[in-house]
Design a protein around this motif. Sequence first.
Motif, short mmCIF file in Angstrom:
data_model
loop_
_atom_site.label_atom_id
_atom_site.label_comp_id
_atom_site.label_asym_id
_atom_site.label_seq_id
_atom_site.Cartn_x
_atom_site.Cartn_y
_atom_site.Cartn_z
N ARG A 1 5.34 1.01 -8.30
CA ARG A 1 5.54 1.95 -9.43
C ARG A 1 5.26 1.26 -10.76
O ARG A 1 4.65 1.82 -11.65
CB ARG A 1 6.98 2.47 -9.36
N GLU B 1 0.86 -1.19 0.00
CA GLU B 1 0.00 0.00 0.00
C GLU B 1 0.90 1.25 0.00
O GLU B 1 1.86 1.33 0.74
CB GLU B 1 -0.90 -0.01 1.26
N ARG B 2 0.52 2.22 -0.84
CA ARG B 2 1.36 3.42 -0.94
C ARG B 2 1.23 4.33 0.28
O ARG B 2 2.17 5.04 0.63
CB ARG B 2 1.02 4.19 -2.22
N ALA C 1 4.54 2.17 -2.48
CA ALA C 1 3.80 2.42 -3.72
C ALA C 1 4.40 1.54 -4.81
O ALA C 1 5.61 1.56 -5.03
CB ALA C 1 3.91 3.88 -4.11
#
Length: 435
Positions: free
Chosen positions: A120, A35-36, A118
């Motif tokens: 990417r 989870e970011r 996160a």
Amino acid sequence: MTTTLDLAGIGIGPFNLSLAAQLDSIDGLHVRFFERNARFDWHPGMMLPGVELQTSFLKDLVTATNPTSPWSFIAYLVAHRRFYEFLNADFEAVPRQEFARYLAWVAERLSTLRFNCAVREVGFNGELFTLAFGHETRTARNLSIGVGLVPQIPDWARLILGSKGFHSSEAAHRLGDMEGRRIAVIGGGQSGAEIMLHLLSAPRAGAEITWLSRRPNFQPLDDSPFVNEFFTPHYVERFHRLAEQRRAATVMRQKLAGDGISLSTLRAIYRRIYELKHFSAGPEIGLLPHREVLELTQDRDEVRLVMRNGFDGGIEMLSADMIVLATGYRYEIPECLAPLREKLALDDNGHVRLASDFSAKWDGPANRHIFVLNGGRFSHGIAEPQLSLMAWRSAVIANALVGRPHFDTEPASQLVQWTGDDGRSRLRNAAGLRA
Ligand SMILES: Cc1cc2nc3c(=O)[nH]c(=O)nc-3n(C[C@H](O)[C@H](O)[C@H](O)COP(=O)(O)OP(=O)(O)OC[C@H]3O[C@@H](n4cnc5c(N)ncnc54)[C@H](O)[C@@H]3O)c2cc1C
């Protein structure tokens, strides 16, 4: 060296959290969810005072398919020593704050979750998925995409976003220090209604509050028993078997089953307006259903809306100082999946085509799955974006992941016969006679 994961989850909202909670009951799996954000927080931008869950608390992360799990809502109540008080409170609908705390309680305890991560970019090297975060990468055999939906911003609203308007997902942070007297809330769903109720609870002196909706009226959620059958595994299974175009048409007809306003919120708004109108010199309130915004212009500090009145066909204009866009959310394939996009099969609505076990149809090995949560509105029906079936969906995905029926996900015997195959009565499929 980090080992390859059996499953990597991207995003930790309620849906991947449910999957993580269900997988917690299976030994020997190596899974991680990323989870970011720094911590679990359920739609904080709409956590206004008094907001309520639109679903039964029994439709929690696990109970429907795993009632003895330690991650149920009831386990949370017991752990917090408020089982009896909760019962005595006899909520018609559980406060959303309570459910959010339950979700956060589970998120703090599951060891497979990683925050501040996160994702990417996700690629596929021919054998494994590769996930890039910052300077690190991880490999995984399977993915579970739980990144939620994104705010729906109409094109005409982009001009004023930030300065003179904001999306409902920011309401809790923006409503407090909003400037301007004349406020227009656009959107006739639950979020629009909750924002309206909040504005009416303590209106500023001289305020003008207008609520407008494209819908023909301010309409309630259809929470009646037969409509709630849409939110059962049996219905979802039958729905998934339909031809794609038939599914899309069916979903369009079911809007108010998933996207109407709770009756309690509608009543509270009506009663509050009654009080303000008759017992105080309250704000000026405009209620404008059946209005479709066609154009928005900004002239210095003023925003002007041009609308079509769907009731009498007229064209109308409204000026405001601030616009709140309660215009909903939309599905989007997340940016991090861009390297895989070409490999994903899409339907006519641009959604990833999903098999009945929620795995994406894709150009890759059959033993590598990309499970998609909250992306199946057109494949699994209107229950998909709701909490209602998350525990069942997670169990279906868990079974597909381990390749055996760890959870019993077989639908119960059905009440409604949606198809001629649903048996029991004298109804039979007469394929040759089908129109
Ligand atoms: C205000 C509100 C109230 C609702 N109330 C109800 C209700 O009462 N009953 C009901 O049935 N449904 C309700 N819903 C609908 C639905 O249950 C929720 O939207 C639910 O949060 C969806 O869960 P999710 O896990 O799909 O997505 P989300 O909750 O949006 O979570 C997705 C997560 O993914 C993370 N993420 C995204 N991209 C990345 C990335 N690249 N890397 C890492 N993390 C990433 C995000 O930061 C986010 O935390 C409500 C929706 C809203 C907006």
